[in-house]
Design a protein around this motif. Structure first.
Motif, short mmCIF file in Angstrom:
data_model
loop_
_atom_site.label_atom_id
_atom_site.label_comp_id
_atom_site.label_asym_id
_atom_site.label_seq_id
_atom_site.Cartn_x
_atom_site.Cartn_y
_atom_site.Cartn_z
N PRO A 805 -15.32 -37.88 40.98
CA PRO A 805 -16.46 -38.56 41.63
C PRO A 805 -17.63 -38.75 40.67
CG PRO A 805 -15.66 -36.69 42.94
CD PRO A 805 -15.03 -36.59 41.59
N ILE A 806 -18.32 -39.88 40.82
CA ILE A 806 -19.50 -40.19 40.03
C ILE A 806 -20.72 -40.11 40.95
CG2 ILE A 806 -20.63 -41.91 38.56
CD1 ILE A 806 -17.85 -43.18 38.14
N GLY A 810 -27.98 -37.94 42.10
CA GLY A 810 -27.53 -36.92 43.04
C GLY A 810 -26.74 -37.44 44.22
N LYS A 811 -26.47 -38.73 44.30
CA LYS A 811 -25.78 -39.34 45.44
C LYS A 811 -24.45 -39.92 44.98
CE LYS A 811 -26.34 -43.07 48.83
NZ LYS A 811 -27.22 -44.19 49.27
N TYR A 812 -23.40 -39.64 45.74
CA TYR A 812 -22.08 -40.17 45.38
C TYR A 812 -22.12 -41.69 45.29
CZ TYR A 812 -17.32 -41.87 45.92
OH TYR A 812 -16.16 -42.55 45.75
N CYS A 813 -21.53 -42.26 44.23
CA CYS A 813 -21.56 -43.72 44.05
C CYS A 813 -20.26 -44.32 43.55
CB CYS A 813 -22.70 -44.10 43.10
SG CYS A 813 -22.46 -43.55 41.39
N GLY A 814 -19.23 -43.51 43.28
CA GLY A 814 -17.99 -44.11 42.81
C GLY A 814 -17.05 -43.07 42.23
N MET A 815 -15.98 -43.56 41.60
CA MET A 815 -14.97 -42.68 41.01
C MET A 815 -14.59 -43.17 39.63
SD MET A 815 -12.28 -41.89 44.11
CE MET A 815 -11.28 -40.78 43.09
N THR A 816 -14.20 -42.24 38.78
CA THR A 816 -13.65 -42.62 37.48
C THR A 816 -12.22 -43.15 37.68
OG1 THR A 816 -12.69 -40.45 36.99
CG2 THR A 816 -15.00 -40.79 36.40
N THR A 817 -11.82 -43.98 36.77
CA THR A 817 -10.46 -44.54 36.81
C THR A 817 -9.68 -44.07 35.58
OG1 THR A 817 -11.44 -46.57 35.90
CG2 THR A 817 -11.02 -46.52 38.27
N THR A 818 -10.01 -44.65 34.42
CA THR A 818 -9.38 -44.23 33.17
C THR A 818 -10.32 -43.30 32.43
OG1 THR A 818 -8.25 -46.36 33.02
CG2 THR A 818 -8.36 -45.04 31.02
N THR A 819 -9.77 -42.27 31.83
CA THR A 819 -10.59 -41.31 31.07
C THR A 819 -9.89 -40.96 29.76
OG1 THR A 819 -9.56 -39.39 32.13
CG2 THR A 819 -11.52 -40.30 33.20
N GLY A 854 -30.24 -45.51 36.81
CA GLY A 854 -29.89 -44.25 37.46
C GLY A 854 -29.64 -43.11 36.50
N ASP A 855 -29.67 -41.91 37.04
CA ASP A 855 -29.31 -40.70 36.31
C ASP A 855 -27.93 -40.27 36.81
OD1 ASP A 855 -29.42 -38.37 34.74
OD2 ASP A 855 -30.18 -37.22 36.45
N TYR A 856 -26.93 -40.21 35.91
CA TYR A 856 -25.54 -40.07 36.33
C TYR A 856 -24.97 -38.70 36.02
CZ TYR A 856 -25.48 -45.04 37.24
OH TYR A 856 -25.74 -46.28 37.75
N GLU A 857 -24.07 -38.29 36.92
CA GLU A 857 -23.28 -37.07 36.74
C GLU A 857 -21.84 -37.37 37.14
OE1 GLU A 857 -25.99 -33.31 37.93
OE2 GLU A 857 -25.78 -34.84 39.50
N VAL A 858 -20.91 -36.67 36.50
CA VAL A 858 -19.49 -36.75 36.85
C VAL A 858 -19.04 -35.35 37.26
CG1 VAL A 858 -17.16 -37.27 36.05
CG2 VAL A 858 -19.09 -38.67 35.28
N ASP A 859 -18.43 -35.28 38.45
CA ASP A 859 -17.95 -34.00 38.99
C ASP A 859 -16.54 -33.74 38.48
OD1 ASP A 859 -16.99 -31.87 40.49
OD2 ASP A 859 -18.03 -32.49 42.32
N VAL A 860 -16.43 -32.77 37.57
CA VAL A 860 -15.14 -32.42 36.98
C VAL A 860 -14.70 -31.09 37.56
CG1 VAL A 860 -13.84 -32.09 34.85
CG2 VAL A 860 -15.84 -33.60 34.87
N LYS A 864 -20.60 -30.44 37.71
CA LYS A 864 -21.18 -31.75 37.44
C LYS A 864 -21.76 -31.79 36.03
CE LYS A 864 -22.20 -32.88 42.27
NZ LYS A 864 -23.24 -33.17 43.28
N PHE A 865 -21.35 -32.81 35.27
CA PHE A 865 -21.85 -33.01 33.91
C PHE A 865 -22.68 -34.29 33.88
CE2 PHE A 865 -18.03 -30.49 33.48
CZ PHE A 865 -18.36 -29.54 32.51
N HIS A 866 -23.86 -34.20 33.27
CA HIS A 866 -24.68 -35.39 33.10
C HIS A 866 -23.98 -36.35 32.15
CE1 HIS A 866 -28.36 -34.41 35.31
NE2 HIS A 866 -28.11 -33.15 34.99
N ALA A 867 -24.21 -37.66 32.36
CA ALA A 867 -23.49 -38.67 31.59
C ALA A 867 -24.40 -39.84 31.27
CB ALA A 867 -22.27 -39.16 32.37
#
Length: 897
Positions: A805-806, A810-819, A854-860, A864-867
């Motif tokens: 999840p991206i 602080g608000k959910y906005c999408g998902m990663t696809t390829t990493t 925006g200020d982004y984070e990825v939930d691994v 959550k890691f800032h991105a």
């Protein structure tokens, strides 16, 4: 034999067998009562014509019939069943209904099923639906990491779930022992149902809306004219129809053979066991479904009893001769207690009180599995209007509601409201339908249900099917192979000192790729060296698995066809290469490909490996009826070798007489070269990775010669083999989209930053133009982004593997696809889509300003890691000469994203 097996079972399990040998074999599973009110008169003659014929009266066929009737086609639909409705695998399956599946499409389909059963239950129709929840147990840290990933994904998939401690797990189900459990995942919305009752309820509803049911009516032939279904022959007569749906369960493969051409439905049955106990006093009817994944087993409450089953690591194929008995009594197989004991031991370990329980019966009811453990749905590529909804394994009730609706949508409107490319039957080739291949593969497939699914899973069976002529050389070089569409493709190369030798003949062993971790993978250092070679010297990679198709005509018909199919302008000068999407009516990608114009009326198309069946099917659906355009799949005729890196021009110049200067052979163009002593080498000045280099499409008879010359001449430049993982890392860093991961049938070019590849002003009105114009006017609801993770520890933190999840502010906005890992960035790189969701969760327009502000984070896996977020492809430093680098990037920016 049976007696000794029984004694063996009693010795291990200490279970009391009650009247077992006096129990008639045909009744060793739960008996059911069939209601004749659902069937037409067995002597009735089928109508002369109808719109839809459904083959199969199990829960899947019933669901398709139900949804067609709800869409207004009830009076134009008939369902044909060779026996009695619901007597296939429907009446003996476990009835587990869980929302969590391996992908978003499967999750949505399962959620549709749950909603349908809840609706039927509210209407007073029997379905056996009971929302008792499910409890998944973990014995290992990696399993808990998997659960944490699922918990993170649950936000994206709208599934309520909670991580629980061993003590909390035992509180949810007191009968389990948890001494070796380290945690669990509780999913309160899951439940169970009765597939047989659900089947009859769906049939009843469909019949009330006009669907006609014919039992004891066997289909003998499916007829087609000009590639379309026109009629079905049965033992009760012939009926003309416009659509045919194969819902025949594990008979679906045999039904596929009843047409000419045959329709491939790759399925094979395995023995599958269900343990039923006698009623247990005090057993709570709301006992949750418990899945002990590391022990391969599950159990549930069933009418005061325990029903338990599992998915053993090595399954036992059934009906290996391909002949599946028609009658129920013949279809059930003898109990193999020796084979079942691995599951029985784990059941007794998890539920100690089971050892004092009286066993009622052990049911060996075979189930059919596809070769990749996924459902099989969609329109058959061989025949138009022939649909398949089969291969649901043991969870047909979980799939039926959603797949039934999607299939009905395909019939009524030609498309579905959910992207299902990963489940589509077009993911298979003919080799996947080979019975011996299926027999070998199916031993491995059922165990995948509960096996820990590490990233980049590879099968160990059904290997060494498709190999390029240079395969032996790659193996000598230490290739560790993955497989895609049956093709052996190097994933990475091991250093010489790590080569393993076969103790029998001293040859190097065939190595299958593996990851076996959610953290830093074991292949990291090898891939880092291969990546460096592609960026700094020369990397050589085998691209032979790519789909390669020649298209030509006598006149301009092929140009007109491709202009209609493609959103880019393909009427380019001979020798040019154009990258383009093939869009559908929604503007989504049916194909993402490169087209090299070989001659005025001849193109070569290069497409992703997984598109080999799919893109041919899409093209064939739109070919001129007069046969003026010819299409030839030349995938197996050419070996493709890619050389990439700053020294590639010097290397290739030594092997050809053609001037390779960019003025004579510009970037992103095609020439036919002599290389070494070989001729007719289709050479493209691109690499699909963003690096300087060439892809050589070599007639197979010259492949070994050209490969050897490249390796020998490249030695002084430091040439090195590079596998798929290295080229993938290059593409992820360059922000290249992957079809089947980032691009799908719902993703448009405007959403993924490729609007400049869409030529709205072409003379020909291409497919999807209106939808894209509308989207351009209204604005996109999501945007494709690249995220670079900050503060992520390469060595110790869980890696991103896709589906994370991206969060924006602080608000959910999408998902990663390829990493992947960016070896130049020295960071984890995530590609994915960002949305602007309002307070009700509905997507609003997404602008560049919105994304970049925006200020982004990825939930691994729960952390959550800032991105850092990018919207455009970065120009990474290279060793190109400055003038050459600038020219390359300028041309690349015109051709690639």
């Amino acid at each position: 034999m049976w007696k000794s097996s029984k004694i063996y079972c009693e010795k291990i399990a200490k279970i009391k067998i009650s009247s077992w040998w006096n129990f008639p074999r045909e009744f060793r599973c739960t008996a059911v009562k069939h209601t004749d009110k659902f069937s037409e008169n067995e002597c009735a003659i089928l109508p002369k014509e109808t719109q839809v014929v459904i083959c199969g009266g199990g829960v899947m066929g019933a669901a398709v019939a139900y949804h067609l009737s709800m869409m207004g086609l009830g009076s134009q639909t008939i369902l044909v069943e060779s026996g009695r409705v619901g007597e296939g695998t429907t009446w003996h399956s476990s009835g587990l209904v869980g929302a969590f599946k391996p992908s978003l499409a499967q999750v949505k389909l399962a959620q549709d099923s749950i909603s349908l059963y809840q609706e039927l239950t509210r209407k007073g129709l029997p379905t056996g639906w009971k929302q008792c929840g499910s409890l998944n147990l973990a014995r290992t840290r990696d399993r808990m990491t998997s659960f944490r990933r699922m918990k993170a994904q649950s936000v994206s998939w709208n599934i309520e779930c909670e991580l629980v401690s061993p003590e909390e797990a035992q509180a949810l189900c007191p009968m389990i022992q948890v001494n070796d459990v380290i945690g669990g995942l509780w999913i309160p919305g899951d439940g169970v149902g009765d597939p047989y009752q659900t089947c009859l309820s769906l049939i009843a509803e469909a019949k009330d809306r006009g669907v006609h049911i014919y039992e004891n009516c066997k289909i003998t032939r499916i007829l087609n004219e000009e590639g379309r279904v026109v009629a079905v022959e049965t033992t009760q007569g012939t009926v003309e129809c416009q659509h045919f749906v194969n819902c025949a369960g594990f008979w679906a493969r045999n039904v596929g053979k009843l047409s000419e051409p045959h329709v491939k439905v790759p399925l094979h049955a395995v023995e599958h066991y269900y343990l039923h106990t006698k009623p247990l006093a005090g057993l709570d009817p709301m006992t949750p479904v418990v899945r002990d994944l590391d022990g391969y087993v599950y159990f549930r409450e069933n009418k005061g009893r325990i029903l338990a089953g599992g998915f053993e690591p090595v399954a036992k194929p059934a009906y290996e001769d391909g002949i599946i008995p028609e009658s129920t009594s013949e279809r059930f197989l003898p109990e193999d207690w020796d084979h079942f004991h691995i599951l029985l031991e784990q059941m007794l370990h998890r539920i100690p009180s089971l050892g004092n329980t009286i066993l009622e019966r052990l049911c060996n009811g075979p189930e059919a599995f596809s070769p990749d453990c996924k459902w099989i749905v969609g329109e058959a590529p061989e025949i138009r209007n022939y649909y398949i909804a089969a291969g649901m394994k043991t969870v047909g009730i979980s799939a039926a509601g959603g797949v039934g609706r999607a299939t009905a949508e395909l019939i009524t409107s030609g498309s579905t409201s959910l992207d299902m490319y990963e489940l589509d039957v077009s993911r298979f080739l003919g080799l996947h339908n080979n019975r011996k291949f299926l027999r070998d593969r199916v031993k491995e497939v059922p165990g995948m249900h509960y096996a820990l699914q590490y990233p980049n899973h590879e099968f160990k069976t059904g290997r060494n099917l498709r190999m390029s002529p240079i395969y032996p050389k790659l193996r000598e070089a230490g290739a560790v192979f993955g497989q895609v569409m049956g093709y052996e493709r190097p994933s990475w190369f091991q250093p010489d000192e790590e080569h393993e030798l076969d103790p029998l003949d001293g040859s190097q062993r065939y190595k299958i790729a593996y990851t076996n971790t959610f953290g830093k993978p074991p292949w990291f250092d090898c891939v880092a060296k291969e990546y460096a070679a592609c960026r700094e010297t020369i990397g050589l990679s085998d691209y032979s698995s790519f789909t390669k198709i020649d298209l030509w005509s006598n006149g301009t018909e092929i140009v007109d066809l491709l202009q209609y199919l493609c959103s880019n302008d393909v009427d380019v000068p001979v020798g040019s290469i154009i990258h383009t999407g093939m869009q559908n009516r929604r503007g989504g990608y049916e194909n993402d490909c490169s087209l090299a114009r070989i001659a005025p009326n001849h193109y070569m198309m290069i497409a992703p490996t997984i598109q080999q069946t799919r893109c041919k099917h899409w093209i064939s659906r739109h070919l001129p009826a007069d046969g003026s355009v010819a299409v030839s799949d030349v995938t197996s005729a050419y070996t493709a070798i890619c050389i990439m890196g700053p020294a590639t021009r010097q290397l290739l110049s030594e092997l050809t007489d053609t001037d390779l200067n960019p003025k004579n052979f510009p970037f992103f163009t095609f020439k036919e070269l002599d290389v070494g002593l070989a001729n007719g080498i289709r050479t493209m000045n691109l690499t699909h990775t963003g690096e300087l280099g060439y892809v050589l499409y070599i007639p197979n008879e010259f492949a070994l010669h050209v490969y050897t010359r490249l390796i020998d001449a490249g030695a002084k430049y430091g040439i090195s083999h590079s596998g798929y993982y290295a080229t993938r890392a290059l593409r992820v860093e360059k922000f290249y989209a992957f079809w089947g991961q980032d691009l799908d049938t719902f993703t448009t070019p405007l959403e993924c930053g490729r609007s400049w590849r869409v030529k709205f002003d072409k003379d020909i009105d291409f497919i999807g133009r209106d939808a894209l114009l509308k989207q351009r006017e209204e604005g996109v609801k999501r945007k494709y982004v690249q995220l670079l993770l900050n503060d992520h520890d390469l060595e110790f933190d869980t890696w991103c593997w896709g589906g994370e999840p991206i969060y924006r502010d602080g608000k959910y906005c999408g998902m990663t696809t390829t990493t992947g890992y960016g070896f130049t960035f020295k960071k984890q790189v995530c590609l994915g889509f960002v949305q602007n969701l309002d307070s009700e969760g509905k997507p609003q327009e997404v602008t560049n300003e919105y994304v970049l502000s925006g200020d982004y984070e990825v939930d691994v896996a729960g952390i959550k890691f800032h991105a850092k977020c990018h919207l455009h492809s970065p120009n990474l430093p290279t060793k190109f000469p400055d003038v050459e680098r600038d020219a390359y990037h300028a041309t690349r920016d015109q051709q690639t994203s």
